[in-house]
Each structure stands twice: as structure tokens, then as C-alpha cells.
Design an enzyme around this catalytic site. Sequence first.
Site, PDB file in Angstrom:
ATOM      1  N   ASP A 109      85.688   2.945 -38.058  1.00  0.00           N
ATOM      2  CA  ASP A 109      86.852   3.418 -38.808  1.00  0.00           C
ATOM      3  C   ASP A 109      86.715   4.938 -38.934  1.00  0.00           C
ATOM      4  O   ASP A 109      85.828   5.551 -38.300  1.00  0.00           O
ATOM      5  CB  ASP A 109      86.981   2.702 -40.160  1.00  0.00           C
ATOM      6  CG  ASP A 109      85.913   3.112 -41.168  1.00  0.00           C
ATOM      7  OD1 ASP A 109      84.987   3.864 -40.795  1.00  0.00           O
ATOM      8  OD2 ASP A 109      86.008   2.680 -42.338  1.00  0.00           O
ATOM      9  N   CYS A 132      81.051   2.166 -39.863  1.00  0.00           N
ATOM     10  CA  CYS A 132      82.002   2.584 -40.890  1.00  0.00           C
ATOM     11  C   CYS A 132      81.224   3.435 -41.893  1.00  0.00           C
ATOM     12  O   CYS A 132      80.129   3.904 -41.568  1.00  0.00           O
ATOM     13  CB  CYS A 132      82.730   1.403 -41.525  1.00  0.00           C
ATOM     14  SG  CYS A 132      81.702   0.205 -42.388  1.00  0.00           S
ATOM     15  N   THR A 191      79.664   2.687 -44.714  1.00  0.00           N
ATOM     16  CA  THR A 191      78.405   2.034 -45.108  1.00  0.00           C
ATOM     17  C   THR A 191      77.877   1.066 -44.060  1.00  0.00           C
ATOM     18  O   THR A 191      76.721   0.641 -44.139  1.00  0.00           O
ATOM     19  CB  THR A 191      78.625   1.216 -46.395  1.00  0.00           C
ATOM     20  OG1 THR A 191      79.659   0.239 -46.108  1.00  0.00           O
ATOM     21  CG2 THR A 191      79.052   2.091 -47.561  1.00  0.00           C
ATOM     22  N   ILE A 233      78.883  -1.884 -44.103  1.00  0.00           N
ATOM     23  CA  ILE A 233      78.993  -3.179 -44.783  1.00  0.00           C
ATOM     24  C   ILE A 233      80.301  -3.885 -44.431  1.00  0.00           C
ATOM     25  O   ILE A 233      80.307  -5.069 -44.054  1.00  0.00           O
ATOM     26  CB  ILE A 233      78.860  -3.013 -46.314  1.00  0.00           C
ATOM     27  CG1 ILE A 233      77.464  -2.482 -46.658  1.00  0.00           C
ATOM     28  CG2 ILE A 233      79.098  -4.347 -47.019  1.00  0.00           C
ATOM     29  CD1 ILE A 233      77.316  -2.057 -48.118  1.00  0.00           C
ATOM     30  N   GLY A 234      81.406  -3.167 -44.528  1.00  0.00           N
ATOM     31  CA  GLY A 234      82.693  -3.789 -44.192  1.00  0.00           C
ATOM     32  C   GLY A 234      82.721  -4.272 -42.753  1.00  0.00           C
ATOM     33  O   GLY A 234      83.224  -5.369 -42.457  1.00  0.00           O
ATOM     34  N   MET A 235      82.159  -3.483 -41.856  1.00  0.00           N
ATOM     35  CA  MET A 235      82.114  -3.876 -40.444  1.00  0.00           C
ATOM     36  C   MET A 235      81.254  -5.128 -40.249  1.00  0.00           C
ATOM     37  O   MET A 235      81.613  -6.018 -39.465  1.00  0.00           O
ATOM     38  CB  MET A 235      81.560  -2.734 -39.593  1.00  0.00           C
ATOM     39  CG  MET A 235      82.520  -1.595 -39.391  1.00  0.00           C
ATOM     40  SD  MET A 235      84.018  -2.119 -38.494  1.00  0.00           S
ATOM     41  CE  MET A 235      84.611  -0.511 -37.926  1.00  0.00           C
ATOM     42  N   HIS A 239      64.305 -11.643 -33.306  1.00  0.00           N
ATOM     43  CA  HIS A 239      64.342 -12.873 -34.103  1.00  0.00           C
ATOM     44  C   HIS A 239      65.720 -13.517 -34.161  1.00  0.00           C
ATOM     45  O   HIS A 239      65.836 -14.735 -34.108  1.00  0.00           O
ATOM     46  CB  HIS A 239      63.881 -12.597 -35.543  1.00  0.00           C
ATOM     47  CG  HIS A 239      62.433 -12.234 -35.653  1.00  0.00           C
ATOM     48  ND1 HIS A 239      61.680 -12.521 -36.782  1.00  0.00           N
ATOM     49  CD2 HIS A 239      61.590 -11.614 -34.799  1.00  0.00           C
ATOM     50  CE1 HIS A 239      60.443 -12.083 -36.606  1.00  0.00           C
ATOM     51  NE2 HIS A 239      60.369 -11.516 -35.409  1.00  0.00           N
ATOM     52  N   HIS A 267      62.803 -19.286 -33.124  1.00  0.00           N
ATOM     53  CA  HIS A 267      63.978 -18.422 -33.322  1.00  0.00           C
ATOM     54  C   HIS A 267      65.217 -19.032 -32.667  1.00  0.00           C
ATOM     55  O   HIS A 267      66.320 -18.958 -33.218  1.00  0.00           O
ATOM     56  CB  HIS A 267      63.702 -17.026 -32.780  1.00  0.00           C
ATOM     57  CG  HIS A 267      62.621 -16.311 -33.540  1.00  0.00           C
ATOM     58  ND1 HIS A 267      62.585 -16.261 -34.913  1.00  0.00           N
ATOM     59  CD2 HIS A 267      61.523 -15.628 -33.119  1.00  0.00           C
ATOM     60  CE1 HIS A 267      61.533 -15.580 -35.318  1.00  0.00           C
ATOM     61  NE2 HIS A 267      60.854 -15.189 -34.240  1.00  0.00           N
TER      62      HIS A 267
HETATM   63  C1  RB5 Z   1      86.194   3.664 -46.058  1.00  0.00           C
HETATM   64  O1  RB5 Z   1      86.390   4.542 -47.087  1.00  0.00           O
HETATM   65  C2  RB5 Z   1      85.007   2.751 -46.335  1.00  0.00           C
HETATM   66  O2  RB5 Z   1      85.353   1.823 -47.307  1.00  0.00           O
HETATM   67  C3  RB5 Z   1      84.539   2.078 -45.078  1.00  0.00           C
HETATM   68  O3  RB5 Z   1      84.197   3.041 -44.136  1.00  0.00           O
HETATM   69  C4  RB5 Z   1      83.330   1.180 -45.197  1.00  0.00           C
HETATM   70  O4  RB5 Z   1      82.271   1.826 -45.844  1.00  0.00           O
HETATM   71  C5  RB5 Z   1      83.578  -0.163 -45.692  1.00  0.00           C
HETATM   72  O5  RB5 Z   1      82.673  -0.994 -45.853  1.00  0.00           O
END
Ligand code: RB5
Length: 141
Positions: A7, A64, A66, A68-70, A97, A133
Site C-alpha cells: 500500500d 504495508c 506494519t 499486519i494488515g497485509m 518450518h 513440518h
Molecule cells: C496505513 O495507514 C496502514 O494502516 C497500513 O499500511 C498497515 O499498517 C495496515 O496494517
Amino acid sequence: MIAIGSDHGGYGLKLEVIKHLKERGFGVKDFGCDSEESCDYPVYGKAVAEAVAKGECELGILICGTGIGMSITANKVKGVRAALCSDCFSAKATKEHNNANVLCMGARTIGPGLALMIVDCFVDTPFSNDERHVRRISMIE
Ligand code: RB5
């Protein structure tokens, strides 16, 4: 072929990862986004995850802010094992693994030098093929 996507938060780091992978001789297919303009990470996470799940690309990399969202997005796609990594040990271990097929990273949590080292650990480490595994991965499926 390695699928890659980001993103806006991961766009700058994605360009560095693409350059690095191409310099190493890997084929790279960029699924977007194409600028630092605000956009929705699930669009690009899904596109990369589906390319890997369908076998169009062997591995995927998603970035992205963090990671995390990805990683949440990519792991919704059947057959995808996405691992959010911020260190080289995890990047190596998740290939050995978990036979992870998508690497997720956070551009706001790690610097570009470490990110490229993580990418190298990920693409250079093969799955162990160890029976335990294989069994555990089939339990996930
Ligand atoms: C975008 O501001 C941010 O939320 C995105 O890049 C990511 O960190 C989501 O998990």
C-alpha cells in the site's frame, strides 16, 4: 517469479525490494500500488496472495506500514502461508518450518537495510521437507 505488492505505507520500501531482487536475477511481478497516495492494502494483499495460491508466482512479498494488515489479508486466501517478519531468524525459520510462501514486512517498523536482509533470508532458504513440518502444514490446510 516473485509477486510483490504494497500500500502507500510500503511503496518506497517496495521499490527498493524490487530493485534488489532484480539485481539478484529474480523475476518480479508488481501488483501495485503505484504511488504514495493513500490506498487500501487488502486490494494488493489479495492480488498477490491469489497469484501465489494459483501458482502464477512461486513466492509473494507484501509491504504495508506494519505488515499486519497485509498478513491478515493474505492468510485469508486458501493455500497461502503468509509470515510477518521483522528479523532474519524468523524469515529463515518460516521457510524451513512453515514453508511460508508470502513474506510480509512493515515499512514503518524496520529499516530498508534489514528489510533486504530479511528478503534474502526468505528467498534463499528452502523448506526443510521434514516429516513433522509436512504433517503440521497439512493440518493447517
Ligand atoms: C496505513 O495507514 C496502514 O494502516 C497500513 O499500511 C498497515 O499498517 C495496515 O496494517
